[in-house]
Design a protein around this motif. Structure first.
Motif, PDB file in Angstrom:
ATOM      1  N   VAL A  27     -33.283  20.216  44.059  1.00 52.23           N
ATOM      2  CA  VAL A  27     -33.073  19.791  45.442  1.00 52.23           C
ATOM      3  C   VAL A  27     -31.739  19.074  45.602  1.00 52.23           C
ATOM      4  O   VAL A  27     -31.142  19.084  46.676  1.00 52.23           O
ATOM      5  N   LEU A  28     -31.255  18.459  44.533  1.00 50.94           N
ATOM      6  CA  LEU A  28     -30.040  17.659  44.623  1.00 50.94           C
ATOM      7  C   LEU A  28     -28.820  18.541  44.862  1.00 50.94           C
ATOM      8  O   LEU A  28     -28.663  19.575  44.227  1.00 50.94           O
ATOM      9  N   PRO A  29     -27.944  18.132  45.772  1.00 53.33           N
ATOM     10  CA  PRO A  29     -26.716  18.903  46.006  1.00 53.33           C
ATOM     11  C   PRO A  29     -25.786  18.813  44.806  1.00 53.33           C
ATOM     12  O   PRO A  29     -25.938  17.945  43.937  1.00 53.33           O
ATOM     13  N   VAL A  30     -24.805  19.696  44.769  1.00 55.67           N
ATOM     14  CA  VAL A  30     -23.853  19.706  43.657  1.00 55.67           C
ATOM     15  C   VAL A  30     -23.090  18.385  43.597  1.00 55.67           C
ATOM     16  O   VAL A  30     -22.834  17.834  42.528  1.00 55.67           O
ATOM     17  N   SER A  31     -22.737  17.860  44.756  1.00 53.99           N
ATOM     18  CA  SER A  31     -22.020  16.586  44.827  1.00 53.99           C
ATOM     19  C   SER A  31     -22.751  15.672  45.801  1.00 53.99           C
ATOM     20  O   SER A  31     -23.056  16.071  46.931  1.00 53.99           O
ATOM     21  N   PHE A  32     -23.058  14.450  45.371  1.00 48.95           N
ATOM     22  CA  PHE A  32     -23.730  13.512  46.266  1.00 48.95           C
ATOM     23  C   PHE A  32     -23.403  12.084  45.845  1.00 48.95           C
ATOM     24  O   PHE A  32     -22.901  11.829  44.751  1.00 48.95           O
ATOM     25  N   LYS A  33     -23.693  11.149  46.751  1.00 48.21           N
ATOM     26  CA  LYS A  33     -23.402   9.739  46.518  1.00 48.21           C
ATOM     27  C   LYS A  33     -24.714   8.989  46.333  1.00 48.21           C
ATOM     28  O   LYS A  33     -25.668   9.175  47.093  1.00 48.21           O
ATOM     29  N   GLN A 160     -38.632  13.136  51.883  1.00 42.96           N
ATOM     30  CA  GLN A 160     -39.348  14.227  52.540  1.00 42.96           C
ATOM     31  C   GLN A 160     -38.369  15.157  53.245  1.00 42.96           C
ATOM     32  O   GLN A 160     -38.541  16.374  53.222  1.00 42.96           O
ATOM     33  N   TYR A 161     -37.339  14.590  53.862  1.00 46.24           N
ATOM     34  CA  TYR A 161     -36.370  15.424  54.566  1.00 46.24           C
ATOM     35  C   TYR A 161     -35.638  16.357  53.604  1.00 46.24           C
ATOM     36  O   TYR A 161     -35.459  17.546  53.890  1.00 46.24           O
ATOM     37  N   ARG A 162     -35.199  15.828  52.456  1.00 49.53           N
ATOM     38  CA  ARG A 162     -34.504  16.670  51.474  1.00 49.53           C
ATOM     39  C   ARG A 162     -35.391  17.828  51.021  1.00 49.53           C
ATOM     40  O   ARG A 162     -34.930  18.953  50.866  1.00 49.53           O
ATOM     41  N   LEU A 163     -36.662  17.515  50.812  1.00 50.09           N
ATOM     42  CA  LEU A 163     -37.597  18.546  50.353  1.00 50.09           C
ATOM     43  C   LEU A 163     -37.801  19.599  51.429  1.00 50.09           C
ATOM     44  O   LEU A 163     -37.759  20.813  51.156  1.00 50.09           O
ATOM     45  N   LEU A 164     -37.995  19.155  52.666  1.00 49.74           N
ATOM     46  CA  LEU A 164     -38.228  20.104  53.758  1.00 49.74           C
ATOM     47  C   LEU A 164     -36.979  20.944  54.039  1.00 49.74           C
ATOM     48  O   LEU A 164     -37.079  22.150  54.276  1.00 49.74           O
ATOM     49  N   ARG A 165     -35.813  20.329  53.976  1.00 49.63           N
ATOM     50  CA  ARG A 165     -34.577  21.085  54.218  1.00 49.63           C
ATOM     51  C   ARG A 165     -34.340  22.093  53.104  1.00 49.63           C
ATOM     52  O   ARG A 165     -33.825  23.201  53.352  1.00 49.63           O
ATOM     53  N   PHE A 166     -34.713  21.748  51.878  1.00 47.36           N
ATOM     54  CA  PHE A 166     -34.599  22.678  50.756  1.00 47.36           C
ATOM     55  C   PHE A 166     -35.440  23.922  51.028  1.00 47.36           C
ATOM     56  O   PHE A 166     -34.998  25.055  50.778  1.00 47.36           O
ATOM     57  N   VAL A 167     -36.629  23.719  51.574  1.00 46.04           N
ATOM     58  CA  VAL A 167     -37.488  24.851  51.938  1.00 46.04           C
ATOM     59  C   VAL A 167     -36.841  25.659  53.057  1.00 46.04           C
ATOM     60  O   VAL A 167     -36.785  26.898  53.004  1.00 46.04           O
ATOM     61  N   ALA A 168     -36.346  24.961  54.078  1.00 45.11           N
ATOM     62  CA  ALA A 168     -35.753  25.652  55.229  1.00 45.11           C
ATOM     63  C   ALA A 168     -34.553  26.507  54.836  1.00 45.11           C
ATOM     64  O   ALA A 168     -34.351  27.603  55.367  1.00 45.11           O
ATOM     65  N   LEU A 169     -33.755  26.020  53.895  1.00 48.27           N
ATOM     66  CA  LEU A 169     -32.532  26.730  53.503  1.00 48.27           C
ATOM     67  C   LEU A 169     -32.775  27.840  52.492  1.00 48.27           C
ATOM     68  O   LEU A 169     -31.989  28.795  52.409  1.00 48.27           O
ATOM     69  N   ASN A 170     -33.858  27.731  51.714  1.00 50.26           N
ATOM     70  CA  ASN A 170     -34.057  28.669  50.609  1.00 50.26           C
ATOM     71  C   ASN A 170     -35.245  29.615  50.770  1.00 50.26           C
ATOM     72  O   ASN A 170     -35.381  30.540  49.956  1.00 50.26           O
ATOM     73  N   CYS A 171     -36.055  29.414  51.750  1.00 49.21           N
ATOM     74  CA  CYS A 171     -37.232  30.271  51.940  1.00 49.21           C
ATOM     75  C   CYS A 171     -37.141  31.008  53.276  1.00 49.21           C
ATOM     76  O   CYS A 171     -37.426  30.446  54.330  1.00 49.21           O
ATOM     77  N   LYS A 172     -36.732  32.250  53.207  1.00 54.97           N
ATOM     78  CA  LYS A 172     -36.620  33.039  54.437  1.00 54.97           C
ATOM     79  C   LYS A 172     -37.980  33.255  55.081  1.00 54.97           C
ATOM     80  O   LYS A 172     -38.073  33.616  56.265  1.00 54.97           O
ATOM     81  N   GLU A 173     -39.033  33.018  54.313  1.00 53.12           N
ATOM     82  CA  GLU A 173     -40.394  33.213  54.839  1.00 53.12           C
ATOM     83  C   GLU A 173     -40.721  32.254  55.982  1.00 53.12           C
ATOM     84  O   GLU A 173     -41.658  32.485  56.744  1.00 53.12           O
ATOM     85  N   THR A 174     -39.946  31.176  56.125  1.00 53.30           N
ATOM     86  CA  THR A 174     -40.207  30.249  57.229  1.00 53.30           C
ATOM     87  C   THR A 174     -40.027  30.940  58.581  1.00 53.30           C
ATOM     88  O   THR A 174     -40.606  30.515  59.581  1.00 53.30           O
ATOM     89  N   GLN A 175     -39.254  32.014  58.597  1.00 52.30           N
ATOM     90  CA  GLN A 175     -39.047  32.760  59.838  1.00 52.30           C
ATOM     91  C   GLN A 175     -40.291  33.531  60.257  1.00 52.30           C
ATOM     92  O   GLN A 175     -40.394  34.005  61.390  1.00 52.30           O
ATOM     93  N   MET A 176     -41.266  33.641  59.345  1.00 56.98           N
ATOM     94  CA  MET A 176     -42.504  34.361  59.640  1.00 56.98           C
ATOM     95  C   MET A 176     -43.583  33.437  60.210  1.00 56.98           C
ATOM     96  O   MET A 176     -44.658  33.896  60.579  1.00 56.98           O
ATOM     97  N   MET A 177     -43.294  32.144  60.306  1.00 59.45           N
ATOM     98  CA  MET A 177     -44.299  31.165  60.732  1.00 59.45           C
ATOM     99  C   MET A 177     -44.252  31.037  62.256  1.00 59.45           C
ATOM    100  O   MET A 177     -43.574  30.176  62.814  1.00 59.45           O
ATOM    101  N   LYS A 178     -44.983  31.930  62.931  1.00 62.12           N
ATOM    102  CA  LYS A 178     -44.897  32.084  64.378  1.00 62.12           C
ATOM    103  C   LYS A 178     -46.115  31.554  65.138  1.00 62.12           C
ATOM    104  O   LYS A 178     -46.207  31.728  66.354  1.00 62.12           O
ATOM    105  N   THR A 179     -47.038  30.887  64.455  1.00 57.32           N
ATOM    106  CA  THR A 179     -48.192  30.319  65.138  1.00 57.32           C
ATOM    107  C   THR A 179     -47.768  29.066  65.891  1.00 57.32           C
ATOM    108  O   THR A 179     -47.029  28.228  65.353  1.00 57.32           O
TER     109      THR A 179
END
Length: 313
Positions: A27-33, A160-179
């Motif tokens: 989850v950690l970016p290549v460069s962070f503070k 929690q935000y880092r984890l959720l954003r990691f999912v949003a950026l790496n899982c194209k399946e989130t586009q299938m969640m239409k309920t």
């Protein structure tokens, strides 16, 4: 089962399988503070450091014991303000209170002490999520061990935000969640504590500390959502002995917000998780306020709500 429900089920299965193969390190970016605070630092000095670096939490390090002792968050400052607000003669101590003494203050008012949750960065994201939910926390320190000296090393903080954003950026399946989120039952829709533009900051600080929430929606007399006041806003009060500004109203305080404030995110019950994850990809999102067609507040959806739905089997 409808096609929409079938696709949502498949998307959830794929996302959970993906998280099982990834660790917290991924989850950690290549460069962070990473901002670290010494336990002997004053609370005011620590919070100025948070403000200057634009972060909402930071690990505390005991340089004598050479160990991680907790995570300082805006909630700890809110608790300290609440303690000294009840003892105005001691208010000046707020500027000199050391981080290592903060737990004593929080214990005296019965508030949650400084969080000291930590996990190995080698832990799978599935297990890290379970830990976050079990501990009922928004963040956890990632503490590794030096292979040579065997000393503990704070690597970063998983939120929690880092984890959720990691999912949003790496899982194209989130586009299938239409309920529609209204059909998913995500969020809280009753007993929502609100505030108004005319409420004093003294009362807001008391509510934030007592209830243990990170933000309060600001509504008018028609229950229309106008804004929000969050714990991070309280940090601004530390500037120039700002604790005296607790006499201000919420409306006056909001006028002092920095211009780069990201704004209040809203959604409708007809929106989907696919819509929400698109917001997560584009901007920092900590919560969503659910409103109706007239802008009246209906509910609040937190990152915990979203992660619990996505990650829980």
């Amino acid at each position: 089962m409808s096609d929409v429900a079938d696709q949502e089920k498949l998307a959830l299965q794929a996302i959970r399988a993906f998280l099982a193969t990834k660790t917290c390190y991924d989850v950690l970016p290549v460069s962070f503070k990473l901002v670290m605070l010494d336990s002997t630092l004053s609370l005011k000095g620590a919070l100025l450091t948070l403000l200057q670096n634009g972060v909402v939490s930071a690990p505390i390090w005991d340089s004598v014991q050479c160990q991680f002792t907790g995570l300082l968050t805006a909630n700890d400052f809110v608790n300290a303000l609440r303690f000294y607000e009840n003892q105005p003669k001691l208010l000046d101590e707020l500027n000199t209170l050391k981080l290592e003494d903060l737990s004593r203050v929080e214990e005296e008012i019965g508030a949650t002490k400084i969080e000291n949750y930590n996990v190995s960065p080698h832990l799978s994201l599935n297990e890290a999520y379970k830990y976050l939910i079990k501990a009922r926390t928004h963040r956890v320190a990632l503490v590794d061990e030096d292979p040579t000296s065997k000393r503990k090393i704070v690597v970063s903080v998983l939120t929690q935000y880092r984890l959720l954003r990691f999912v949003a950026l790496n899982c194209k399946e989130t586009q299938m969640m239409k309920t529609a989120i209204g059909d998913l039952g995500l969020g809280t829709y009753s007993n929502i504590v609100t505030t108004t533009m005319d409420t004093s900051l003294t009362e807001v600080v008391r509510q934030l500390s007592n209830i243990g929430v990170s933000a309060l929606p600001v509504v008018d007399d028609q229950y229309r959502l106008l804004n929000m006041y969050e714990q991070f806003d309280v940090l601004g009060l530390v500037k120039a002995n700002g604790h005296g500004d607790l006499r201000m109203t919420v409306g006056e305080a909001l006028m002092r917000r920095p211009e780069d404030f990201p704004g209040v995110h809203t959604c409708r019950l007809t929106d989907t998780l696919s819509d929400i994850m698109e917001i997560v990809r584009r901007t920092r999102l900590l919560r969503l306020f659910v409103v109706d067609e007239e802008g009246k507040l209906k509910g609040i959806i937190t990152l915990s709500d979203i992660l619990r739905y996505i990650c829980t089997v």
